[in-house]
Write a protein that holds these residues in place. Structure first.
Motif, short mmCIF file in Angstrom:
data_model
loop_
_atom_site.label_atom_id
_atom_site.label_comp_id
_atom_site.label_asym_id
_atom_site.label_seq_id
_atom_site.Cartn_x
_atom_site.Cartn_y
_atom_site.Cartn_z
N HIS A 47 24.22 41.43 -106.49
CA HIS A 47 24.57 42.34 -105.39
C HIS A 47 26.08 42.43 -105.19
O HIS A 47 26.54 43.02 -104.21
CB HIS A 47 23.91 41.88 -104.10
CG HIS A 47 22.41 41.84 -104.16
ND1 HIS A 47 21.62 42.95 -103.97
CD2 HIS A 47 21.56 40.81 -104.42
CE1 HIS A 47 20.35 42.61 -104.08
NE2 HIS A 47 20.28 41.33 -104.35
N GLY A 48 26.84 41.83 -106.11
CA GLY A 48 28.29 41.89 -106.00
C GLY A 48 28.87 40.95 -104.97
O GLY A 48 29.99 41.16 -104.50
N LEU A 49 28.11 39.89 -104.62
CA LEU A 49 28.57 38.94 -103.62
C LEU A 49 28.82 37.58 -104.27
O LEU A 49 28.10 37.17 -105.19
CB LEU A 49 27.52 38.77 -102.51
CG LEU A 49 27.18 40.03 -101.71
CD1 LEU A 49 25.97 39.78 -100.83
CD2 LEU A 49 28.37 40.46 -100.85
N ARG A 50 29.81 36.89 -103.79
CA ARG A 50 30.14 35.57 -104.30
C ARG A 50 29.44 34.51 -103.46
O ARG A 50 29.42 34.60 -102.23
CB ARG A 50 31.66 35.37 -104.29
CG ARG A 50 32.12 34.09 -104.98
CD ARG A 50 33.59 34.22 -105.43
NE ARG A 50 34.45 34.57 -104.32
CZ ARG A 50 35.04 33.69 -103.51
NH1 ARG A 50 34.82 32.39 -103.70
NH2 ARG A 50 35.83 34.07 -102.54
N TRP A 51 28.89 33.52 -104.14
CA TRP A 51 28.18 32.42 -103.46
C TRP A 51 28.87 31.11 -103.80
O TRP A 51 29.17 30.84 -104.97
CB TRP A 51 26.73 32.38 -103.89
CG TRP A 51 25.96 31.17 -103.43
CD1 TRP A 51 25.69 30.80 -102.14
CD2 TRP A 51 25.39 30.14 -104.26
NE1 TRP A 51 24.96 29.62 -102.11
CE2 TRP A 51 24.77 29.20 -103.39
CE3 TRP A 51 25.33 29.94 -105.63
CZ2 TRP A 51 24.11 28.07 -103.87
CZ3 TRP A 51 24.67 28.81 -106.12
CH2 TRP A 51 24.06 27.90 -105.24
N VAL A 52 29.12 30.30 -102.78
CA VAL A 52 29.74 28.99 -102.97
C VAL A 52 28.76 27.92 -102.53
O VAL A 52 28.36 27.89 -101.36
CB VAL A 52 31.04 28.86 -102.15
CG1 VAL A 52 31.63 27.46 -102.29
CG2 VAL A 52 32.06 29.91 -102.59
N PRO A 53 28.32 27.04 -103.45
CA PRO A 53 27.41 25.95 -103.04
C PRO A 53 28.17 24.84 -102.33
O PRO A 53 29.29 24.48 -102.73
CB PRO A 53 26.82 25.47 -104.37
CG PRO A 53 27.85 25.84 -105.39
CD PRO A 53 28.55 27.06 -104.90
N LEU A 54 27.57 24.29 -101.28
CA LEU A 54 28.18 23.23 -100.49
C LEU A 54 27.29 21.99 -100.55
O LEU A 54 26.09 22.09 -100.28
CB LEU A 54 28.36 23.67 -99.04
CG LEU A 54 28.95 22.65 -98.08
CD1 LEU A 54 30.45 22.54 -98.30
CD2 LEU A 54 28.64 23.03 -96.63
N PRO A 55 27.84 20.82 -100.89
CA PRO A 55 27.01 19.60 -100.86
C PRO A 55 26.61 19.28 -99.43
O PRO A 55 27.44 18.85 -98.62
CB PRO A 55 27.93 18.53 -101.46
CG PRO A 55 29.31 19.06 -101.30
CD PRO A 55 29.22 20.56 -101.34
N MET A 56 25.35 19.51 -99.11
CA MET A 56 24.87 19.32 -97.74
C MET A 56 23.37 19.08 -97.76
O MET A 56 22.64 19.78 -98.46
CB MET A 56 25.18 20.57 -96.90
CG MET A 56 24.63 20.56 -95.49
SD MET A 56 25.02 22.13 -94.64
CE MET A 56 24.19 21.86 -93.06
N ASN A 57 22.93 18.10 -96.99
CA ASN A 57 21.51 17.85 -96.81
C ASN A 57 21.19 18.13 -95.35
O ASN A 57 21.62 17.40 -94.47
CB ASN A 57 21.17 16.40 -97.17
CG ASN A 57 19.70 16.08 -97.08
OD1 ASN A 57 18.97 16.68 -96.28
ND2 ASN A 57 19.23 15.14 -97.89
N ARG A 58 20.44 19.19 -95.09
CA ARG A 58 20.25 19.63 -93.71
C ARG A 58 19.42 18.64 -92.89
O ARG A 58 19.45 18.67 -91.66
CB ARG A 58 19.60 21.01 -93.65
CG ARG A 58 18.20 21.10 -94.20
CD ARG A 58 17.81 22.57 -94.36
NE ARG A 58 16.48 22.76 -94.91
CZ ARG A 58 15.42 23.03 -94.20
NH1 ARG A 58 15.50 23.16 -92.89
NH2 ARG A 58 14.25 23.22 -94.78
#
Length: 391
Positions: A47-58
């Motif tokens: 979709h032309g969007l950038r995604w950044v993964p974050l180390p997180m455990n909710r």
């Protein structure tokens, strides 16, 4: 202008906030999606969007792990330097608002859909966490450069009366919206009204969503000799202590009580095959996505008189049916009523569709969200003034 959307799952961002991100992108802005790693993250690129993964455990309560999450979050925000950070869910709102101060992000929107596990559960763990979470919310959410978006008036009253945030910092936007062009009433032959009634519950498989009551209603309807199909769509939520296990669902399937579909990508297609959307929830909802999707699809709705649910079914017998919480027999009786009265079934679906068009169309919701952005950003005079005019 640059925006960062931060949520505790990539699934939430993709299914609930993609349309808002795409609207901003069409208006010439940059949007970065930020969440823990997951199977939906890679889909944003299409979709032309950038995604950044974050180390997180909710679900984590480990202080060292949470400190590391905050450290990484501050680092990401310092690197991205958005004009506005939009946080979703209680944990992300607290963490995002806290990190935004260190990263000097000029504007923050915190969106909380429903009160969540900490505020709704009577479990010892939830009761233990509640005072801490309230303290953190009071400390982080009341900034003059931030606004809190809630999905129903009940939550707004609760937050204000609890002193969690000044009332003037609260905005209410009903639901996250539904694409009423994608979700439409199916065109059926006249024989459709005489088909076997199919009732759907589509939700995360949490006990508070009324899963047990739905299954118990299926057993009652079956015992009463009615030929009604009960369909369950959704998957267990390992990050929530109140998740129903897959093993338990398979036992219900083996007993012939429900048909379980698991995760469904094509929700419009599924909704075109059923007659009723049921959500006997006693969860503290924002405004349930499944109900507004069912409404847009012209289905008869059955739900409870709970915050969020009552925003969709406003009057019993008019735009849906209401049942008492934790009352499987009442739910079963409503389902039998719709099975016997197909004219009522059709009328409820028609009125639900009309309400979806009037109140829950995502174009309305997105514009109200953009208006919140504009409210926060309008005093700013240094960041991309030419782009601000498109908000």
């Amino acid at each position: 202008m640059k925006f960062v959307f931060f949520a505790n799952t990539d699934w939430y961002l993709y299914n609930f906030r993609l349309s808002t991100a795409l609207r901003l992108r069409r208006d010439g802005h940059e949007v970065v999606m930020l969440s823990p790693p997951g199977p939906f993250g890679e889909r944003f690129a299409a979709h032309g969007l950038r995604w950044v993964p974050l180390p997180m455990n909710r679900a984590s309560l480990n202080p060292l792990r949470e400190a590391a999450t905050l450290y990484h979050l501050v680092a990401v925000l310092r690197q991205e330097q958005p004009d506005l950070l939009h946080n979703f869910t209680v944990k992300c709102a607290v963490y995002g608002a806290f990190a935004a101060r260190f990263a000097r992000i000029p504007a923050v929107v915190n969106a909380v859909a429903g009160m969540g596990y900490v505020f709704t559960s009577d479990k010892p763990k939830a009761r233990m966490l509640r005072p801490l979470v309230k303290t953190l919310m009071r400390a982080t959410l009341g900034s003059e450069r931030s606004l809190l978006v809630l999905q129903n008036p009940d939550d707004a009253t609760t937050f204000a009366h609890a002193g969690l945030i000044p009332p003037e910092r609260i905005r209410v936007i009903l639901s996250s919206g539904v694409n009423t062009n994608r979700f439409q009433p199916a065109k059926h032959s006249p024989e459709h009204r005489h088909e076997r009634l199919r009732v759907l519950l589509a939700a995360r498989l949490l006990w508070e969503k009324g899963i047990q009551e739905f299954v118990d209603a299926a057993a009652l309807v079956q015992r009463w000799g009615r030929d009604v199909e009960f369909v369950l769509a959704g998957t267990p939520d390992p990050g929530n202590p109140h998740s129903v296990s897959a093993e338990q669902v398979r036992k219900w399937v083996d007993a012939g009580l429900v048909r379980w579909l698991g995760h469904v990508d094509d929700m419009p297609g599924l909704l075109s095959t059923v007659h009723v959307m049921a959500l006997p929830s006693y969860y503290r909802e924002g405004v349930p996505k499944s109900l507004i999707e069912g409404a847009a699809s012209g289905l008869a709705l059955i739900t409870t008189d709970r915050p969020g649910c009552r925003e969709v079914v406003t009057k019993h017998g008019f735009d849906g049916l209401r049942v008492e919480v934790r009352n499987a027999r009442a739910l079963a009786k409503c389902i039998v009523q719709l099975d016997e009265d197909r004219e009522l079934l059709a009328q409820l679906g028609l009125r639900a569709r009309q309400k979806a068009l009037r109140d829950f169309d995502e174009r309305i919701v997105i514009q109200k969200t953009v208006d919140v952005y504009r409210e926060l950003l309008s005093p700013m005079t240094v960041h991309a003034p030419a782009l601000r005019s498109t908000l």
